[in-house]
Design a protein around this motif. Structure first.
Motif, PDB file in Angstrom:
ATOM      1  N   GLU A  36       0.842  -1.202   0.000  1.00  0.00           N
ATOM      2  CA  GLU A  36       0.000   0.000   0.000  1.00  0.00           C
ATOM      3  C   GLU A  36       0.880   1.257   0.000  1.00  0.00           C
ATOM      4  O   GLU A  36       0.701   2.158  -0.819  1.00  0.00           O
ATOM      5  N   ARG A  37       1.871   1.271   0.917  1.00  0.00           N
ATOM      6  CA  ARG A  37       2.758   2.439   1.007  1.00  0.00           C
ATOM      7  C   ARG A  37       3.562   2.626  -0.273  1.00  0.00           C
ATOM      8  O   ARG A  37       3.687   3.735  -0.773  1.00  0.00           O
ATOM      9  N   LYS A  95       1.280   3.844  -3.170  1.00  0.00           N
ATOM     10  CA  LYS A  95       0.880   5.244  -2.953  1.00  0.00           C
ATOM     11  C   LYS A  95       2.026   6.196  -3.272  1.00  0.00           C
ATOM     12  O   LYS A  95       1.830   7.251  -3.850  1.00  0.00           O
ATOM     13  N   LYS A  96       3.239   5.792  -2.850  1.00  0.00           N
ATOM     14  CA  LYS A  96       4.396   6.653  -3.020  1.00  0.00           C
ATOM     15  C   LYS A  96       4.850   6.725  -4.488  1.00  0.00           C
ATOM     16  O   LYS A  96       5.073   7.814  -5.015  1.00  0.00           O
ATOM     17  N   LYS A 119      -7.337   4.759  -0.740  1.00  0.00           N
ATOM     18  CA  LYS A 119      -7.075   6.184  -0.957  1.00  0.00           C
ATOM     19  C   LYS A 119      -7.996   6.724  -2.046  1.00  0.00           C
ATOM     20  O   LYS A 119      -8.536   5.951  -2.821  1.00  0.00           O
TER      21      LYS A 119
END
Ligand SMILES: [Zn+2]
Length: 201
Positions: free
Chosen positions: A157-158, A161-162, A201
């Protein structure tokens, strides 16, 4: 002590998941008792498995074709990738027949205690795939709701997103019992978890 060929096969079979030395020993003596025909069939089936099965260079599922049938299917929705831990999870999701996207098989989950095993996980391959596929719009994290699955999903997920802020990232709804394995979930539970997936998100 058993003779060398027996010891050798016990050692090899003990490495299989859920098979300890006692079960391996039982298998070996069953084979010895069942005779040459049955053991010959097993040996042929193993050879055929290794000869004909390939790794799909797109999704890393095992298939007798590369790319596999799902990746090659233009009717599937290639804007959506469901990330799963194992090949069996692809089969579990396919059984629900509501998912029309494609898959990415990680072949494992991140493990904090066995970092050496993390090297085999097809994570970098997933990022490379997203990078080179501008059509991808959504990544669905469909890993097991246990500790390793959760750790892996959080990491993914991180990272997504990044590095790929234009991509929607979602996960299966929390209908699956905590600690359970997706491949053993019943179709209705899995179908609901997919339908009401949570956008992160
Ligand atoms: Zn494939």
């Amino acid at each position: 002590m058993y003779s060398r060929p027996i010891q050798n096969l016990i050692r090899i079979l003990s490495k299989l998941p859920s098979v300890g030395p006692r079960t391996a020993e039982r298998f070996v003596f069953h084979m010895l008792k069942s005779g040459k025909k049955e053991v010959g069939d097993l040996s042929l089936a193993l050879q055929e498995l290794m000869r004909n099965m390939k790794s799909c260079s797109v999704c890393y599922d095992f298939s007798d074709q590369n790319p596999c049938l799902l990746c090659n299917n233009t009717k599937r929705d290639h804007t959506m990738i469901a990330v799963v831990a194992e090949s069996q999870d692809v089969q579990a999701i396919e059984k629900t027949s509501i998912y029309t996207g494609v898959y990415h098989v990680l072949r494992g989950t991140l493990r904090a205690d066995r970092e050496d095993e993390n090297n085999g996980i097809k994570m970098a391959e997933l990022f490379k795939r997203i990078q080179s596929s501008p059509e991808v719009k959504e990544i669905i994290l469909a890993l097991n709701p246990n500790m390793e699955g959760e750790t892996t999903m959080l990491f993914l997920e991180r990272a997504v997103k990044k590095n790929f802020p234009h991509i929607t990232i979602s996960r299966l709804a929390r209908g699956l019992p905590t600690g359970s394995e997706l491949q053993y979930a019943d179709e209705i539970t899995l179908e609901n978890a997919l339908k009401s997936r949570i956008v992160l998100k």
